[in-house]
Design a protein around this motif. Structure first.
Motif, PDB file in Angstrom:
ATOM      1  N   UNK A  81       7.290  14.155  -9.639  1.00 45.95           N
ATOM      2  CA  UNK A  81       6.084  13.998  -9.019  1.00 45.95           C
ATOM      3  C   UNK A  81       5.521  12.621  -9.084  1.00 45.95           C
ATOM      4  N   UNK A  82       5.505  12.139 -10.346  1.00 44.36           N
ATOM      5  CA  UNK A  82       5.002  10.683 -10.917  1.00 44.36           C
ATOM      6  C   UNK A  82       5.794   9.860  -9.749  1.00 44.36           C
ATOM      7  N   UNK A  83       7.020   9.714  -9.862  1.00 38.12           N
ATOM      8  CA  UNK A  83       7.670   8.595  -9.054  1.00 38.12           C
ATOM      9  C   UNK A  83       7.526   8.563  -7.492  1.00 38.12           C
ATOM     10  N   UNK A  84       6.874   9.644  -7.062  1.00 36.14           N
ATOM     11  CA  UNK A  84       6.568   9.599  -5.450  1.00 36.14           C
ATOM     12  C   UNK A  84       5.534   8.712  -5.339  1.00 36.14           C
ATOM     13  N   UNK A  85       4.510   8.331  -6.279  1.00 35.38           N
ATOM     14  CA  UNK A  85       3.322   7.533  -6.031  1.00 35.38           C
ATOM     15  C   UNK A  85       3.408   6.223  -6.987  1.00 35.38           C
ATOM     16  N   UNK A  86       4.196   6.098  -7.890  1.00 38.28           N
ATOM     17  CA  UNK A  86       3.913   5.255  -8.892  1.00 38.28           C
ATOM     18  C   UNK A  86       4.551   3.777  -8.446  1.00 38.28           C
ATOM     19  N   UNK A  87       5.276   3.706  -7.267  1.00 37.19           N
ATOM     20  CA  UNK A  87       5.746   2.452  -6.996  1.00 37.19           C
ATOM     21  C   UNK A  87       4.692   1.570  -6.158  1.00 37.19           C
ATOM     22  N   UNK A  88       3.468   1.926  -6.164  1.00 35.17           N
ATOM     23  CA  UNK A  88       2.544   1.201  -5.264  1.00 35.17           C
ATOM     24  C   UNK A  88       2.406  -0.116  -5.790  1.00 35.17           C
ATOM     25  N   UNK A  89       2.541  -0.891  -7.253  1.00 41.57           N
ATOM     26  CA  UNK A  89       2.413  -2.096  -7.406  1.00 41.57           C
ATOM     27  C   UNK A  89       3.023  -2.984  -6.609  1.00 41.57           C
ATOM     28  N   UNK A  90       4.262  -2.684  -5.985  1.00 40.70           N
ATOM     29  CA  UNK A  90       5.062  -3.702  -5.201  1.00 40.70           C
ATOM     30  C   UNK A  90       4.274  -3.999  -4.078  1.00 40.70           C
ATOM     31  N   UNK A  91       3.322  -3.260  -3.612  1.00 42.61           N
ATOM     32  CA  UNK A  91       2.570  -3.508  -2.278  1.00 42.61           C
ATOM     33  C   UNK A  91       1.420  -4.532  -2.512  1.00 42.61           C
ATOM     34  N   UNK A  92       1.044  -4.693  -3.715  1.00 47.65           N
ATOM     35  CA  UNK A  92      -0.024  -5.479  -4.208  1.00 47.65           C
ATOM     36  C   UNK A  92       0.032  -7.028  -3.362  1.00 47.65           C
ATOM     37  N   UNK A  93       1.331  -7.425  -3.822  1.00 47.84           N
ATOM     38  CA  UNK A  93       1.435  -8.985  -3.197  1.00 47.84           C
ATOM     39  C   UNK A  93       1.308  -9.324  -1.752  1.00 47.84           C
ATOM     40  N   UNK A 247      14.112   3.204  -8.169  1.00 45.14           N
ATOM     41  CA  UNK A 247      14.589   3.093  -6.886  1.00 45.14           C
ATOM     42  C   UNK A 247      13.970   4.263  -5.975  1.00 45.14           C
ATOM     43  N   UNK A 248      13.938   5.522  -6.750  1.00 50.21           N
ATOM     44  CA  UNK A 248      12.916   6.429  -6.003  1.00 50.21           C
ATOM     45  C   UNK A 248      11.469   6.033  -5.719  1.00 50.21           C
ATOM     46  N   UNK A 249      10.945   5.665  -6.635  1.00 50.71           N
ATOM     47  CA  UNK A 249       9.674   5.095  -6.466  1.00 50.71           C
ATOM     48  C   UNK A 249       9.343   4.081  -5.432  1.00 50.71           C
ATOM     49  N   UNK A 250      10.440   3.062  -5.414  1.00 49.43           N
ATOM     50  CA  UNK A 250      10.424   1.987  -4.197  1.00 49.43           C
ATOM     51  C   UNK A 250      10.483   2.677  -3.039  1.00 49.43           C
ATOM     52  N   UNK A 251      11.368   3.520  -2.896  1.00 48.22           N
ATOM     53  CA  UNK A 251      11.880   4.009  -1.509  1.00 48.22           C
ATOM     54  C   UNK A 251      10.396   5.058  -0.928  1.00 48.22           C
ATOM     55  N   UNK A 252       9.884   5.621  -1.880  1.00 50.57           N
ATOM     56  CA  UNK A 252       8.872   6.736  -1.484  1.00 50.57           C
ATOM     57  C   UNK A 252       7.679   5.687  -0.906  1.00 50.57           C
ATOM     58  N   UNK A 253       7.595   4.574  -1.667  1.00 50.63           N
ATOM     59  CA  UNK A 253       6.396   3.490  -1.133  1.00 50.63           C
ATOM     60  C   UNK A 253       6.642   2.855   0.175  1.00 50.63           C
ATOM     61  N   UNK A 254       8.031   2.685   0.414  1.00 48.10           N
ATOM     62  CA  UNK A 254       8.644   2.110   1.976  1.00 48.10           C
ATOM     63  C   UNK A 254       8.326   3.302   2.951  1.00 48.10           C
ATOM     64  N   UNK A 255       8.603   4.399   2.367  1.00 49.03           N
ATOM     65  CA  UNK A 255       8.338   5.637   3.375  1.00 49.03           C
ATOM     66  C   UNK A 255       6.988   5.573   3.632  1.00 49.03           C
ATOM     67  N   UNK A 256       5.942   5.833   2.613  1.00 49.88           N
ATOM     68  CA  UNK A 256       4.632   5.792   2.605  1.00 49.88           C
ATOM     69  C   UNK A 256       3.996   4.875   3.507  1.00 49.88           C
ATOM     70  N   UNK A 257       4.446   3.528   3.629  1.00 52.94           N
ATOM     71  CA  UNK A 257       4.010   2.652   4.294  1.00 52.94           C
ATOM     72  C   UNK A 257       4.387   2.870   5.872  1.00 52.94           C
ATOM     73  N   UNK A 258       5.449   3.401   6.056  1.00 52.12           N
ATOM     74  CA  UNK A 258       5.814   3.659   7.537  1.00 52.12           C
ATOM     75  C   UNK A 258       5.140   4.781   7.924  1.00 52.12           C
ATOM     76  N   UNK A 259       4.837   5.805   6.969  1.00 57.24           N
ATOM     77  CA  UNK A 259       4.101   6.912   7.495  1.00 57.24           C
ATOM     78  C   UNK A 259       2.796   6.579   7.836  1.00 57.24           C
TER      79      UNK A 259
END
Length: 341
Positions: A81-93, A247-259
């Motif tokens: 569950x944690x990795x589904x949302x923890x990749x958000x720092x990559x979006x800060x830039x 990579x699970x965390x990163x790909x979930x963030x990519x998916x969420x931005x698209x969503x």
């Protein structure tokens, strides 16, 4: 945003298109530059296509990586569950780059950005969505864990756990749909900003709340004590364990931005339909990478997903054609009335 007047297409399918009034210029709220309507239409289509690619590729990759985590020895539902949302720092830039302070132009136009919402309203929205997202991700993780174990020859799943897994699947689907609808409503009623930075704000702050909630759950459940042993017994090794989670965390963030981008540009319904379209993709990739068997249930699920997508597109085509015909009839009637006068 959704057009409310006179257009049955928008009321029926919630399809949101850019305004194409040839007489008036259109303002891009990200850079405050006047743009021709046709140019904005092309840019809108490019953005929607990009968001679709983000959603489909990110969701498919994240689902397969989650499957890999469980298959190779991962067993923590709170970590999943944690990795589904923890990749958000990559979006800060990206958020910094698209912030108003970094806007290249400060030209004033006759179309100004709306008043900013209250901080308390935004905090309530992000907190609510973060907690809702945590519950949805937890139900999804638990259902996936039981699904993987049910296919194992060495692990037996009780009838009670099957029922729990089934209820978690239904609950995750219902919560997911509710989340999409509420996000669209918040964009229209609370945020009221037509910028990519608004999408990033929603994703980053909501994910931050969800991640904090997962950390609390991870420690409260005591699963954090087992993570060291889980890493040691992971079949592919410690490095592979960490890379799978990252990579699970990163790909979930990519998916969420698209969503969120599709909710912002089109509608929550369209975003959900595109997300469903990923269902036929995942089993095919699982056959390739995990050597799964393509049984009848998977084939039926693929057919239903494709059928639902085609039905949505076809219905939109019919509504669009009828809307254009009605507009043509209204124009002809108006022209005839003018000639008579």
């Amino acid at each position: 945003m959704i057009h409310h007047g006179g257009c049955k297409r928008a009321a029926t399918t919630n399809w949101r298109e850019p305004k194409l009034n040839e007489e008036d210029p259109v303002v891009d709220m990200d850079n405050h530059d006047l743009q021709h309507p046709r140019t904005r239409s092309y840019k809108w289509l490019i953005r929607v296509a990009a968001y679709i690619v983000f959603l489909l590729s990110g969701q498919s990759a994240a689902t397969l990586l989650g499957r890999l985590y469980y298959d190779k020895g991962g067993n923590s539902k709170w970590m999943a569950t944690f990795v589904q949302s923890a990749g958000f720092p990559i979006l800060i830039p990206l958020l910094i780059f698209f912030s108003p302070m970094f806007s290249k132009s400060t030209k004033s136009t006759r179309t100004q950005s709306p008043t900013k919402p209250k901080l308390s309203s935004l905090a309530f929205v992000y907190l609510t969505f973060g907690l809702l997202l945590t519950g949805d991700n937890l139900m999804y993780s638990y259902a996936s864990l039981l699904a993987v174990h049910s296919d194992s020859d060495t692990t037996k799943i009780s009838r009670a756990k099957y029922v729990i897994g089934f209820l978690c699947t239904l609950g995750a689907s219902a919560t997911y749909s509710l989340y999409l609808s509420l996000v669209q409503l918040s964009f229209e009623k609370v945020i009221k900003r037509e910028t990519f930075s608004a999408v990033l704000d929603m994703q980053i702050y909501t994910s931050f709340v969800a991640t904090c909630s997962c950390v609390v759950g991870l420690f409260a459940s005591g699963e954090w004590r087992k993570l060291g042993d889980e890493m040691k017994v992971y079949e592919e090794g410690r490095v592979s364990y960490l890379m799978t989670l990252i990579w699970t965390a990163l790909t979930w963030q990519i998916s969420s931005v698209g969503l969120l981008g599709l909710i912002f540009e089109v509608s929550s319904l369209f975003s959900n339909v595109i997300s469903t379209l990923a269902l036929p993709v995942v089993p095919i990739l699982a056959v390739i990478f995990f050597h799964d068997k393509m049984d009848g249930i998977k084939v039926m699920a693929m057919i239903l997903a494709i059928w639902g997508f085609i039905s949505y597109i076809y219905q939109h085509y019919l509504d669009d054609a009828k809307s254009r015909k009605d507009e043509t009839n209204v124009t002809e009637v108006a022209g005839g009335t003018t000639e008579m006068c």
